[in-house]
Scaffold this active site. Structure first.
Site, mmCIF file in Angstrom:
data_model
loop_
_atom_site.group_PDB
_atom_site.id
_atom_site.type_symbol
_atom_site.label_atom_id
_atom_site.label_comp_id
_atom_site.label_asym_id
_atom_site.label_seq_id
_atom_site.Cartn_x
_atom_site.Cartn_y
_atom_site.Cartn_z
ATOM 1 N N HIS A 140 0.848 -1.198 0.000
ATOM 2 C CA HIS A 140 0.000 0.000 0.000
ATOM 3 C C HIS A 140 0.889 1.257 0.000
ATOM 4 C CE1 HIS A 140 -3.593 2.377 1.563
ATOM 5 N NE2 HIS A 140 -2.585 3.173 1.874
ATOM 6 N N GLU A 141 1.874 1.265 0.900
ATOM 7 C CA GLU A 141 2.763 2.430 1.004
ATOM 8 C C GLU A 141 3.631 2.579 -0.237
ATOM 9 O OE1 GLU A 141 2.297 4.588 3.240
ATOM 10 O OE2 GLU A 141 0.949 3.347 4.422
ATOM 11 N N HIS A 198 1.805 4.522 -2.852
ATOM 12 C CA HIS A 198 1.954 5.975 -2.668
ATOM 13 C C HIS A 198 3.338 6.431 -3.134
ATOM 14 C CE1 HIS A 198 -1.684 6.504 -0.359
ATOM 15 N NE2 HIS A 198 -1.302 5.718 0.621
ATOM 16 N N ASP A 252 -5.724 9.009 3.525
ATOM 17 C CA ASP A 252 -5.700 9.171 2.069
ATOM 18 C C ASP A 252 -6.970 9.837 1.543
ATOM 19 O OD1 ASP A 252 -3.264 7.875 2.149
ATOM 20 O OD2 ASP A 252 -4.147 5.909 1.780
HETATM 21 ZN ZN ZN Z 1 -2.409 5.197 2.255
#
Ligand code: ZN
Length: 273
Positions: free
Chosen positions: A51-52, A55, A142
């Site tokens: 997930h990170e 980003h 987010d």
């Molecule tokens: Zn996030």
């Protein structure tokens, strides 16, 4: 004593694990989770890491330097040394993480259906939760960043941040209340959102006072009274009753900002009903 340890480097980004997470994983083994529990936790934190990375890699593609990705017991964090330059960049960087989680949820669901493995079902659920929960519009999560960026297109960075932070605190209050009946974790997250939304607001205020437009494509938005007085006393205000007007998003705004990095005030009242 060091609080976090680098465990890997992916696409040149250092991946760090906080000491509390190592202790947390140790506790899981001791509390009888055993190897199976540990494996599940490692898979969950692997999902958080992906997930990170979502980003971080989109941010990198926008030319934003990434300091590192850190993993904590409550989740992960990709640290950027520079905020996104435009509202569009912010939306894409913020959306990338939940998108990765939702794609992983779909993938694990398909594998779980095919193999009937509870382990994969749990991973699908965790990723679905990661994707949906982070889309809650509570700054600095987010979803809150996405909300702020959209609002900024109408209101400018500062006012959009203030409004999003207010929304975030209402959500935090609701989350905290739900946490009383449901889960202590919700209360922890509510407190995090509450205080971090105030920090985001403070940061935006500081940038606003320094004449930083926040996003290059949205302008600063409406000013509030103390600032108006400051602007007047500094002799900035032109003659007549109108403020100096720059239309947000137009090419004249951008070129004007680049040439003269002074305080840009967008006239809003004409558009606001
Ligand atoms: Zn996030």
């Amino acid at each position: 004593m060091r609080w976090s340890y680098q465990i890997a480097r992916i696409f040149g980004i250092p991946i760090r694990v906080h000491l509390s997470l190592i202790l947390f994983l140790g506790l899981i083994i001791m509390w009888g989770g055993g190897l199976r529990g540990l494996l599940l936790m490692v898979a969950i934190f692997g999902s958080v890491l992906l997930h990170e990375l979502g980003h971080a890699l989109v941010a990198k593609s926008k030319g934003l330097p990434i300091a590192d990705i850190s993993l904590y017991p409550f989740g992960g964090m990709a640290r950027m040394t520079m905020p996104p330059k435009t509202s569009g960049d912010e939306i894409q960087v913020a959306a990338a993480g939940p998108m990765v989680s939702l794609v992983l949820a779909l993938g694990f669901s398909a594998m779980a259906l095919a193999s009937q493995t509870p382990f994969l079902t749990t991973l699908a659920q965790v990723n679905l939760l990661l994707g949906l929960f982070n889309l809650v519009p509570a700054l600095p999560m987010d979803g809150g960043r996405i909300l702020r960026a959209f609002l900024a297109r109408r209101w400018g960075y500062y006012r959009a941040t203030t409004a999003s932070a207010r929304v975030a605190r209402w959500i935090a209050a609701a989350m905290g209340f739900a946490g009383l009946f449901w889960s202590g974790w919700l209360i922890v997250i509510a407190l995090f959102v509450f205080f971090m939304s105030m920090a985001e607001e403070g940061m935006a205020r500081a940038r606003h006072f320094m004449g930083d437009p926040g996003y290059q494509d949205t302008g600063q938005g409406r000013v509030f009274d103390p600032f108006r007085r400051f602007a007047e006393s500094s002799g900035f205000r032109p003659s007549g009753s109108d403020w100096e007007v720059f239309e947000a998003g137009s090419s004249t705004t951008e070129s004007a900002e680049r040439k003269r990095p002074h305080i840009v005030i967008e006239w809003q009242d004409k558009r606001d009903p």
